[in-house]
Design a protein around this motif. Structure first.
Motif, PDB file in Angstrom:
ATOM      1  N   HIS A 129      71.143 -17.306  10.212  1.00 37.49           N
ATOM      2  CA  HIS A 129      72.611 -16.979  10.050  1.00 37.49           C
ATOM      3  C   HIS A 129      73.265 -17.932   8.887  1.00 37.49           C
ATOM      4  CE1 HIS A 129      76.688 -15.441  10.648  1.00 37.49           C
ATOM      5  NE2 HIS A 129      77.103 -16.679  10.986  1.00 37.49           N
ATOM      6  N   HIS A 130      73.273 -19.088   9.186  1.00 38.69           N
ATOM      7  CA  HIS A 130      73.850 -20.339   8.317  1.00 38.69           C
ATOM      8  C   HIS A 130      73.414 -20.258   6.815  1.00 38.69           C
ATOM      9  CE1 HIS A 130      75.724 -21.711  11.813  1.00 38.69           C
ATOM     10  NE2 HIS A 130      76.131 -22.860  11.271  1.00 38.69           N
ATOM     11  N   ILE A 131      71.892 -20.144   6.731  1.00 37.16           N
ATOM     12  CA  ILE A 131      71.102 -20.262   5.539  1.00 37.16           C
ATOM     13  C   ILE A 131      71.654 -18.794   4.858  1.00 37.16           C
ATOM     14  CG2 ILE A 131      68.929 -19.863   4.413  1.00 37.16           C
ATOM     15  CD1 ILE A 131      67.874 -21.708   6.585  1.00 37.16           C
ATOM     16  N   ALA A 132      71.732 -17.876   5.471  1.00 41.42           N
ATOM     17  CA  ALA A 132      71.937 -16.651   4.767  1.00 41.42           C
ATOM     18  C   ALA A 132      73.531 -16.475   4.103  1.00 41.42           C
ATOM     19  CB  ALA A 132      71.945 -15.270   5.497  1.00 41.42           C
ATOM     20  N   LEU A 133      74.281 -17.134   4.883  1.00 41.70           N
ATOM     21  CA  LEU A 133      75.801 -17.039   4.558  1.00 41.70           C
ATOM     22  C   LEU A 133      75.543 -18.231   3.186  1.00 41.70           C
ATOM     23  CD1 LEU A 133      77.831 -17.683   7.576  1.00 41.70           C
ATOM     24  CD2 LEU A 133      77.682 -15.509   6.131  1.00 41.70           C
ATOM     25  N   LEU A 134      74.881 -19.212   3.231  1.00 41.86           N
ATOM     26  CA  LEU A 134      74.878 -20.047   1.962  1.00 41.86           C
ATOM     27  C   LEU A 134      74.063 -19.374   0.729  1.00 41.86           C
ATOM     28  CD1 LEU A 134      73.919 -23.464   3.669  1.00 41.86           C
ATOM     29  CD2 LEU A 134      76.028 -23.027   2.565  1.00 41.86           C
ATOM     30  N   THR A 135      73.016 -18.471   1.016  1.00 40.59           N
ATOM     31  CA  THR A 135      72.300 -17.882  -0.163  1.00 40.59           C
ATOM     32  C   THR A 135      72.883 -16.499  -0.475  1.00 40.59           C
ATOM     33  OG1 THR A 135      70.891 -16.888   1.821  1.00 40.59           O
ATOM     34  CG2 THR A 135      70.147 -19.215   0.685  1.00 40.59           C
ATOM     35  N   ILE A 136      73.725 -15.902   0.373  1.00 38.40           N
ATOM     36  CA  ILE A 136      74.125 -14.702   0.127  1.00 38.40           C
ATOM     37  C   ILE A 136      75.514 -14.438  -0.228  1.00 38.40           C
ATOM     38  CG2 ILE A 136      74.350 -12.400   1.053  1.00 38.40           C
ATOM     39  CD1 ILE A 136      71.921 -12.640   2.656  1.00 38.40           C
ATOM     40  N   LEU A 137      76.316 -15.171   0.657  1.00 40.11           N
ATOM     41  CA  LEU A 137      78.020 -14.908   0.675  1.00 40.11           C
ATOM     42  C   LEU A 137      78.286 -15.731  -0.635  1.00 40.11           C
ATOM     43  CD1 LEU A 137      80.569 -14.059   1.587  1.00 40.11           C
ATOM     44  CD2 LEU A 137      80.725 -16.153   3.096  1.00 40.11           C
ATOM     45  N   ILE A 153      86.871 -10.697   0.995  1.00 35.33           N
ATOM     46  CA  ILE A 153      86.477 -11.860   1.375  1.00 35.33           C
ATOM     47  C   ILE A 153      87.114 -12.685   2.444  1.00 35.33           C
ATOM     48  CG2 ILE A 153      86.098 -14.261   0.496  1.00 35.33           C
ATOM     49  CD1 ILE A 153      84.130 -12.504  -0.453  1.00 35.33           C
ATOM     50  N   GLY A 154      88.590 -12.376   2.192  1.00 43.40           N
ATOM     51  CA  GLY A 154      89.487 -12.818   3.284  1.00 43.40           C
ATOM     52  C   GLY A 154      89.246 -12.088   4.520  1.00 43.40           C
ATOM     53  N   CYS A 155      88.818 -11.048   4.694  1.00 43.19           N
ATOM     54  CA  CYS A 155      88.491 -10.317   5.844  1.00 43.19           C
ATOM     55  C   CYS A 155      87.333 -11.159   6.701  1.00 43.19           C
ATOM     56  CB  CYS A 155      88.263  -8.797   5.747  1.00 43.19           C
ATOM     57  SG  CYS A 155      89.566  -8.032   5.530  1.00 43.19           S
ATOM     58  N   LEU A 156      86.125 -11.705   5.589  1.00 42.92           N
ATOM     59  CA  LEU A 156      85.206 -11.955   6.254  1.00 42.92           C
ATOM     60  C   LEU A 156      85.677 -13.766   6.881  1.00 42.92           C
ATOM     61  CD1 LEU A 156      82.323 -11.357   3.498  1.00 42.92           C
ATOM     62  CD2 LEU A 156      82.844 -10.592   5.802  1.00 42.92           C
ATOM     63  N   PHE A 157      86.544 -14.334   6.136  1.00 43.59           N
ATOM     64  CA  PHE A 157      87.018 -15.627   6.950  1.00 43.59           C
ATOM     65  C   PHE A 157      87.709 -15.155   7.976  1.00 43.59           C
ATOM     66  CE2 PHE A 157      88.509 -17.215   2.210  1.00 43.59           C
ATOM     67  CZ  PHE A 157      87.026 -17.653   1.982  1.00 43.59           C
ATOM     68  N   LEU A 201      85.663  -5.169  12.699  1.00 41.93           N
ATOM     69  CA  LEU A 201      86.137  -5.742  11.397  1.00 41.93           C
ATOM     70  C   LEU A 201      85.357  -4.952  10.369  1.00 41.93           C
ATOM     71  CD1 LEU A 201      88.129  -7.466   9.660  1.00 41.93           C
ATOM     72  CD2 LEU A 201      86.194  -9.280   9.800  1.00 41.93           C
ATOM     73  N   PHE A 202      84.305  -4.732  10.583  1.00 44.08           N
ATOM     74  CA  PHE A 202      83.063  -4.217   9.437  1.00 44.08           C
ATOM     75  C   PHE A 202      83.804  -2.892   9.244  1.00 44.08           C
ATOM     76  CE2 PHE A 202      81.088  -8.206  10.208  1.00 44.08           C
ATOM     77  CZ  PHE A 202      80.685  -8.584   9.188  1.00 44.08           C
ATOM     78  N   PRO A 203      83.503  -2.092  10.112  1.00 39.59           N
ATOM     79  CA  PRO A 203      84.023  -0.697   9.998  1.00 39.59           C
ATOM     80  C   PRO A 203      85.409  -0.619   9.627  1.00 39.59           C
ATOM     81  CG  PRO A 203      83.818  -1.014  12.503  1.00 39.59           C
ATOM     82  CD  PRO A 203      83.043  -1.993  11.777  1.00 39.59           C
ATOM     83  N   TYR A 204      86.380  -1.618  10.063  1.00 38.41           N
ATOM     84  CA  TYR A 204      87.658  -1.509   9.344  1.00 38.41           C
ATOM     85  C   TYR A 204      87.671  -1.865   7.942  1.00 38.41           C
ATOM     86  CZ  TYR A 204      92.099  -3.376   7.795  1.00 38.41           C
ATOM     87  OH  TYR A 204      93.283  -3.550   7.290  1.00 38.41           O
TER      88      TYR A 204
END
Length: 273
Positions: A129-137, A153-157, A201-204
């Motif tokens: 999960h952490h690596i994916a955020l670093l390499t994707i987000l 991006i604010g929603c993801l925060f 949050l994702f369907p929103y």
């Protein structure tokens, strides 16, 4: 900018170091594993408050969910998001290492490739999960958005809104307060905030995108690129898995309380951030 960036890089390891030095002087009976665990959770609490605050600022500043810009959407990821995710992998490893060292495992007398491999195997989903955020987000935020979508991006925060409650729950357990009303109320907030900000949050976000373009919710996935849909799915899938685990733990706690104080205590050693 370089000064602020350097502050972001040293902030979280620095806080972790301060807590590790301070806590043993207050809680003299705590083991190294206890100190590292609580230090990790306190830093997670602080980062989550920062990320959630940044998320609210960005979301509330963007009327147009596609074109409106806010500088925090990019710079928070660079200044604080990337340093925190990198630090947190190391902090999780230390927590794993000292937990097994205190239990007397021979291979944990010193750091080695074996202890690192054991950590990765036991916490594979969290590390991934952490690596994916670093390499994707990070690449999406910096290079592939074409200066659009700061609102999302604010929603993801805002997904970090549940982390302070998760961290507080672990700290209360460490303090032996798992049966107090505060821990019970906090447990409800964990479930509610986790569901609202990490799943619903994702369907929103898809709904907000559909409203902008005047298309129904069910058509939004077909309006987005495959990479975008897969990226959202990769972030959402572990959140659903962790939410199911949280619900199971909550149910077991409810059963224990129904049986009375003599039943065995259910402890929570899993990390959800």
């Amino acid at each position: 900018m370089l000064h602020v960036l350097s502050c972001g890089v040293v902030l979280f390891p620095g806080l972790f170091f301060v807590f590790r030095k301070l806590l043993p002087s207050i809680f003299k009976q705590w083991t190294d594993a206890d100190v590292v665990l609580v230090s990790e959770r306190l830093v997670s609490f602080i980062h989550a408050v920062m990320a959630t605050t940044a998320g609210f600022i960005v979301v509330s500043s963007c009327d147009n969910v596609i074109t409106d810009r806010h500088w925090l959407a990019t710079y928070f990821v660079v200044w604080f998001g990337v340093p925190y995710m990198t630090y947190d992998i190391y902090a999780m490893y230390l927590s794993h290492y000292y937990r097994f060292r205190v239990k007397g495992h021979e291979e944990y007398k010193k750091h080695s490739l074996q202890t690192v491999n054991s950590f990765v195997r036991r916490e594979f989903l969290l590390v991934l999960h952490h690596i994916a955020l670093l390499t994707i987000l990070l690449p999406i935020t910096l290079f592939f958005r074409k200066d659009q979508g700061d609102y999302f991006i604010g929603c993801l925060f805002l997904t970090e809104l549940s982390t302070p409650f998760v961290s507080l729950g672990k700290i209360l357990i460490q303090l032996g307060l798992q049966d107090c009303w505060l821990h019970k109320a906090n447990g409800m907030m964990v479930l509610l905030s986790f569901f609202a900000c990490r799943i619903a949050l994702f369907p929103y976000m898809y709904l907000a995108y559909g409203r902008h373009y005047g298309i129904p919710l069910y058509s939004v996935p077909f309006h987005l690129s495959l990479a975008c849909n897969l990226g959202n799915l990769c972030i959402l899938a572990p959140q659903v898995y962790w939410f199911v685990l949280l619900c199971r733990k909550g149910y077991r706690l409810y059963q224990r309380q129904g049986k009375g104080p003599d039943s065995p205590c259910v402890t929570d050693n899993d990390k959800r951030d």
